[in-house]
Write an enzyme that holds these catalytic residues in place. Structure first.
Site, PDB file in Angstrom:
ATOM      1  N   GLU A 154      11.961 -27.683  -7.633  1.00  0.00           N
ATOM      2  CA  GLU A 154      12.592 -26.524  -7.746  1.00  0.00           C
ATOM      3  C   GLU A 154      13.925 -26.383  -7.569  1.00  0.00           C
ATOM      4  O   GLU A 154      14.419 -27.393  -6.907  1.00  0.00           O
ATOM      5  CB  GLU A 154      11.874 -25.451  -6.714  1.00  0.00           C
TER       6      GLU A 154
ATOM      7  N   HIS B 296      14.682 -12.962  -6.165  1.00  0.00           N
ATOM      8  CA  HIS B 296      13.955 -13.799  -7.205  1.00  0.00           C
ATOM      9  C   HIS B 296      14.378 -13.683  -8.347  1.00  0.00           C
ATOM     10  O   HIS B 296      14.472 -12.359  -8.994  1.00  0.00           O
ATOM     11  CB  HIS B 296      12.544 -13.961  -7.128  1.00  0.00           C
TER      12      HIS B 296
ATOM     13  N   ARG C 266      19.177 -19.751  -6.304  1.00  0.00           N
ATOM     14  CA  ARG C 266      18.313 -18.685  -6.655  1.00  0.00           C
ATOM     15  C   ARG C 266      19.472 -17.540  -6.679  1.00  0.00           C
ATOM     16  O   ARG C 266      19.366 -16.675  -7.939  1.00  0.00           O
ATOM     17  CB  ARG C 266      17.257 -17.966  -5.562  1.00  0.00           C
TER      18      ARG C 266
ATOM     19  N   HIS D 214      12.586 -10.580  -2.880  1.00  0.00           N
ATOM     20  CA  HIS D 214      11.624 -11.378  -2.725  1.00  0.00           C
ATOM     21  C   HIS D 214      11.415 -12.027  -1.466  1.00  0.00           C
ATOM     22  O   HIS D 214      10.080 -12.009  -0.834  1.00  0.00           O
ATOM     23  CB  HIS D 214      11.886 -12.644  -3.628  1.00  0.00           C
TER      24      HIS D 214
ATOM     25  N   ARG E 136      17.408 -18.904   1.410  1.00  0.00           N
ATOM     26  CA  ARG E 136      16.512 -19.896   1.845  1.00  0.00           C
ATOM     27  C   ARG E 136      16.161 -20.815   0.201  1.00  0.00           C
ATOM     28  O   ARG E 136      15.974 -20.119  -0.753  1.00  0.00           O
ATOM     29  CB  ARG E 136      15.226 -18.866   1.884  1.00  0.00           C
TER      30      ARG E 136
HETATM   31  P1  FAD Z   1       2.631 -12.741   5.098  1.00  0.00           P
HETATM   32  O1  FAD Z   1       1.857 -13.511   4.594  1.00  0.00           O
HETATM   33  O2  FAD Z   1       3.211 -11.554   4.377  1.00  0.00           O
HETATM   34  O3  FAD Z   1       1.717 -11.833   6.023  1.00  0.00           O
HETATM   35  C1  FAD Z   1       1.910 -10.510   6.975  1.00  0.00           C
HETATM   36  C2  FAD Z   1       0.655  -9.858   7.633  1.00  0.00           C
HETATM   37  O4  FAD Z   1       1.040  -9.008   8.612  1.00  0.00           O
HETATM   38  C3  FAD Z   1      -0.614  -9.535   6.626  1.00  0.00           C
HETATM   39  O5  FAD Z   1      -1.544  -9.968   6.980  1.00  0.00           O
HETATM   40  C4  FAD Z   1      -0.251  -7.881   6.876  1.00  0.00           C
HETATM   41  O6  FAD Z   1      -1.566  -7.066   6.620  1.00  0.00           O
HETATM   42  C5  FAD Z   1       0.034  -7.892   8.329  1.00  0.00           C
HETATM   43  N1  FAD Z   1       0.801  -6.760   8.766  1.00  0.00           N
HETATM   44  C6  FAD Z   1       1.947  -6.210   8.398  1.00  0.00           C
HETATM   45  N2  FAD Z   1       2.403  -5.380   9.027  1.00  0.00           N
HETATM   46  C7  FAD Z   1       1.196  -4.883  10.039  1.00  0.00           C
HETATM   47  C8  FAD Z   1       1.097  -3.938  10.751  1.00  0.00           C
HETATM   48  N3  FAD Z   1       1.742  -2.954  11.048  1.00  0.00           N
HETATM   49  N4  FAD Z   1      -0.111  -4.132  11.602  1.00  0.00           N
HETATM   50  C9  FAD Z   1      -1.009  -4.949  11.250  1.00  0.00           C
HETATM   51  N5  FAD Z   1      -0.893  -5.838  10.452  1.00  0.00           N
HETATM   52  C10 FAD Z   1       0.344  -6.000   9.811  1.00  0.00           C
HETATM   53  N6  FAD Z   1       6.902 -19.348  -0.177  1.00  0.00           N
HETATM   54  C11 FAD Z   1       6.887 -20.535  -0.837  1.00  0.00           C
HETATM   55  O7  FAD Z   1       7.390 -21.340   0.228  1.00  0.00           O
HETATM   56  N7  FAD Z   1       6.533 -20.915  -1.579  1.00  0.00           N
HETATM   57  C12 FAD Z   1       6.224 -20.114  -2.634  1.00  0.00           C
HETATM   58  O8  FAD Z   1       5.542 -20.554  -3.771  1.00  0.00           O
HETATM   59  C13 FAD Z   1       6.217 -18.677  -2.450  1.00  0.00           C
HETATM   60  N8  FAD Z   1       5.990 -17.945  -3.465  1.00  0.00           N
HETATM   61  C14 FAD Z   1       5.971 -16.535  -3.348  1.00  0.00           C
HETATM   62  C15 FAD Z   1       5.410 -15.606  -4.350  1.00  0.00           C
HETATM   63  C16 FAD Z   1       5.115 -14.369  -3.991  1.00  0.00           C
HETATM   64  C17 FAD Z   1       4.588 -13.518  -5.121  1.00  0.00           C
HETATM   65  C18 FAD Z   1       5.823 -13.718  -2.701  1.00  0.00           C
HETATM   66  C19 FAD Z   1       5.790 -12.437  -2.572  1.00  0.00           C
HETATM   67  C20 FAD Z   1       6.342 -14.808  -2.002  1.00  0.00           C
HETATM   68  C21 FAD Z   1       6.216 -16.191  -1.999  1.00  0.00           C
HETATM   69  N9  FAD Z   1       6.886 -16.788  -1.011  1.00  0.00           N
HETATM   70  C22 FAD Z   1       6.625 -18.336  -1.433  1.00  0.00           C
HETATM   71  C23 FAD Z   1       7.213 -16.487   0.219  1.00  0.00           C
HETATM   72  C24 FAD Z   1       6.146 -16.590   1.130  1.00  0.00           C
HETATM   73  O9  FAD Z   1       4.738 -16.367   0.430  1.00  0.00           O
HETATM   74  C25 FAD Z   1       6.085 -15.627   2.561  1.00  0.00           C
HETATM   75  O10 FAD Z   1       7.407 -15.652   2.874  1.00  0.00           O
HETATM   76  C26 FAD Z   1       5.140 -16.027   3.386  1.00  0.00           C
HETATM   77  O11 FAD Z   1       3.953 -16.157   2.794  1.00  0.00           O
HETATM   78  C27 FAD Z   1       4.966 -15.094   4.661  1.00  0.00           C
HETATM   79  O12 FAD Z   1       3.916 -15.503   5.372  1.00  0.00           O
HETATM   80  P2  FAD Z   1       3.737 -14.566   6.853  1.00  0.00           P
HETATM   81  O13 FAD Z   1       2.602 -14.816   7.614  1.00  0.00           O
HETATM   82  O14 FAD Z   1       5.107 -14.698   7.497  1.00  0.00           O
HETATM   83  O15 FAD Z   1       3.556 -13.104   6.303  1.00  0.00           O
HETATM   84  C1  SIN Z   2       8.282 -19.437  -6.743  1.00  0.00           C
HETATM   85  O1  SIN Z   2       7.211 -20.003  -7.004  1.00  0.00           O
HETATM   86  O2  SIN Z   2       9.218 -19.106  -7.622  1.00  0.00           O
HETATM   87  C2  SIN Z   2       8.423 -19.012  -5.293  1.00  0.00           C
HETATM   88  C3  SIN Z   2       8.704 -19.925  -4.473  1.00  0.00           C
HETATM   89  C4  SIN Z   2       9.393 -19.464  -3.241  1.00  0.00           C
HETATM   90  O3  SIN Z   2       9.453 -18.101  -3.065  1.00  0.00           O
HETATM   91  O4  SIN Z   2       9.588 -20.002  -2.415  1.00  0.00           O
END
Ligand code: FAD
Ligand code: SIN
Length: 538
Positions: A128, A245, A291, A352, A387
């Site tokens: 990537e 993104h 990005r 993103h 990032r």
């Molecule tokens: P999240 O997975 O966002 O989870 C947050 C949790 O908190 C959820 O369960 C939600 O319900 C809960 N929550 C929030 N507020 C409250 C509240 N007030 N009370 C109770 N619960 C609450 N990163 C990569 O490294 N590789 C990728 O390929 C990639 N692709 C992506 C594609 C998309 C479409 C998106 C949106 C992001 C992508 N990212 C990627 C970024 C990455 O997915 C996220 O940064 C990461 O998953 C965040 O994980 P997290 O556990 O911190 O939060």
């Molecule tokens: C993507 O698949 O382009 C998202 C990857 C990332 O947010 O790290």
């Protein structure tokens, strides 16, 4: 500062040793790490367990794996530091990369299957932008997040000491003398307010995506845990750094789903409405530039060609590659009549990822005692000003694990006379008629137009004046519903983000000021912090 005024003694009370707020990769990994050490854990999620950004992650997870001779820890560290533009914490980056490799082996041992090369046993690593090696592991082509989320849920279900509560909305942390003792929540299953009393609380609530009109993040990502940490006295940092993104699907009426960066990693071209490949005009790395560079180039090209989008062209790639590597993207586009094997995909940038967040040390501790944070809501310094792609899942995994272990290792029961707590002294006014969705959309639109990919002093000040006006009204009124609390969290964060963007009078990483397009060397390693106790910042 509290959103909900209450008397603790009047609330239904639930006791737990460790409370984890959020069930994405960071929260689930923290739960598993702490459960291994036999603590009693309660994990809550505002909607269903399988929620947040994690299940939507596509491209993959970056890792230096022993099997991969073309890569090394040093290379991954250097790429991450370069993307972060002199704002990363080097120790945090070293932990991310080195422990990342151990955590991936855990995932494999827990049954998560990463794609292999043509049914051999060798893992397939893709590339990537801004990575100088093929180091991205992926699952089911472009469904990495979904597979990791399900794998972690399955693993977590093996522990009888983890109690999962879905549809519990965390409203306010309760802190006494800078020590967190739990959280006031709204139980959407019963319609009751509850107090979860905990010895340790781990915030893992994800980013801020829904603050922007255009975002890849799901509906539930409204920055709640970041805003509640701020209200209870924790420091926030690097709030001006928001990653946009470059490529989300743009088709009127369709959701802005992500078209993964790995599509360009596998050879996809960006073209404008005149079918010209334009990225080399902006950077020698073409489609694989960082990005922020690609997002700005696309925005500029949209202006130059007076168009609402550009296109991704995959038509020169083999159909088999497209079908095996991007089955979900292909099917999603087919719903809207676009066959990516033959047609160009209309795309434009969208919010993103949030690089800023709750300031933590390397052990995920905030400056409030017994309050930890990990994943996208936290800022430990792994990403700096920008990032590197696929480093976020890795961060959730590595620092989620660290948060779980730290909560256990520093565990120490102490008693506080909670029944004396009374937060009902200054009741707010109840709002008579108010359209919460309309207010949310107005903030999203304002943030997109004035605090987006390009920023300047005039636009930021205009946004600040409007936000402050709305904030005064919103925080002096009481909302007895989840979406109202989300709106209050969003207005608090919108103001702080704009203030941070105004303070940083330079361009660096994802923060681009048209009035200060250059990087300021005297700002290397300079961070802007916000704490509710320090009114000078506000
Ligand atoms: P999240 O997975 O966002 O989870 C947050 C949790 O908190 C959820 O369960 C939600 O319900 C809960 N929550 C929030 N507020 C409250 C509240 N007030 N009370 C109770 N619960 C609450 N990163 C990569 O490294 N590789 C990728 O390929 C990639 N692709 C992506 C594609 C998309 C479409 C998106 C949106 C992001 C992508 N990212 C990627 C970024 C990455 O997915 C996220 O940064 C990461 O998953 C965040 O994980 P997290 O556990 O911190 O939060
Ligand atoms: C993507 O698949 O382009 C998202 C990857 C990332 O947010 O790290």
């Amino acid at each position: 500062m509290y959103l909900k005024k209450y008397k603790i003694a009047e609330l239904l009370r639930y006791d737990t040793e460790i409370l984890i707020i959020g069930s994405g990769i960071a929260g689930l990994t923290a739960a598993v790490a702490a459960a291994e050490k036999k603590r009693q854990i309660t994990l809550i999620s505002k909607t269903k367990l399988n929620s947040g950004s994690t299940p939507h992650a596509q491209g993959g997870i970056a890792v230096v794996y022993p099997d991969n001779p073309d890569d090394s820890f040093d290379k991954h560290i250097t790429d991450t530091l370069n993307a972060g533009a002199d704002l990363c914490n080097k120790s945090a980056v070293e932990i991310l990369v080195k422990e990342g490799s151990e955590r991936i082996i855990d995932l494999i041992n827990w049954g998560i299957e990463f794609d292999k090369i043509n049914e051999t046993k060798k893992l397939h690593f893709t590339k990537e932008a801004a990575h100088n090696a093929n180091r991205i592991l992926h699952c089911s082509g472009d469904a990495t997040g979904r597979e990791i989320e399900f794998g972690l849920i399955k693993k977590m279900r093996q522990y009888e000491n983890i109690f999962v509560k879905e549809h519990i909305f965390a409203i306010d942390l309760v802190a006494i003398d800078q020590k967190c003792v739990g959280c006031i929540c709204y139980d959407d299953n019963t319609g009751q307010y509850i107090f979860i009393h905990s010895q340790k609380t781990i915030l893992a609530g994800g980013g801020i995506g829904q603050l922007y009109r255009e975002t890849t993040n799901p509906e539930e990502i409204t920055g709640d845990t970041i805003a509640m940490a701020y209200r209870c006295g924790a420091t926030l940092v690097d709030l001006e750094f928001i990653q946009f993104h470059p490529t989300t699907f743009y088709y009127a009426g369709a959701p802005r789903f992500l078209i993964s960066e790995s599509v360009r990693g596998e050879g996809g071209y960006l073209i404008n409405k005149n079918k010209e490949r334009f990225m080399f005009k902006y950077h020698s790395a073409g489609e694989l530039a960082a990005r922020d560079i690609v997002s700005r180039a696309i925005s500029q090209e949209m202006i130059n060609t007076d168009s609402a989008n550009v296109y991704l062209d995959l038509t020169h790639l083999s159909e088999k590659l497209i079908e095996t590597r991007f089955p979900n993207i292909m099917n999603n586009c087919l719903h809207y009549g676009i066959d990516i094997r033959k047609d160009y995909i209309p795309v434009r940038p969208a919010e993103h990822y949030f690089m800023g967040g709750i300031k933590t040390n390397l052990f995920c501790e905030t400056d409030i005692e017994d309050l930890l944070a990990c994943g996208e809501c936290a800022c430990v310094g792994t990403h700096g000003a920008n990032r590197l792609a696929s480093n976020s899942l890795l961060e959730g995994l590595v620092f989620g694990y660290r948060a779980g272990l730290q909560a256990v290792e520093t565990f120490n029961w102490s008693t506080v006379n909670l029944y004396n707590l009374d937060f009902a002294k200054t009741p707010l006014k109840k709002i008579a008629v108010y359209n919460i969705d309309d207010a949310k959309n107005s903030i999203k639109s304002l943030m997109w137009r004035k605090v987006g990919i390009f920023r300047n002093d005039a636009q930021l000040n205009e946004a600040l004046i409007t936000i402050c006006k709305w904030k005064e009204f919103l925080l002096n009124n009481e909302f007895n519903e989840i979406s109202g609390y989300e709106l209050q969290n969003q207005i608090i964060l919108a103001e702080l983000i704009v203030r941070a963007a105004l303070l940083r009078d330079e361009s660096r990483g994802a923060h681009y000021r048209t009035d200060f397009p250059q990087l300021r060397k005297d700002y290397n390693f300079k961070h802007f912090e916000f704490n509710i106790k320090n009114e000078n910042n506000r």
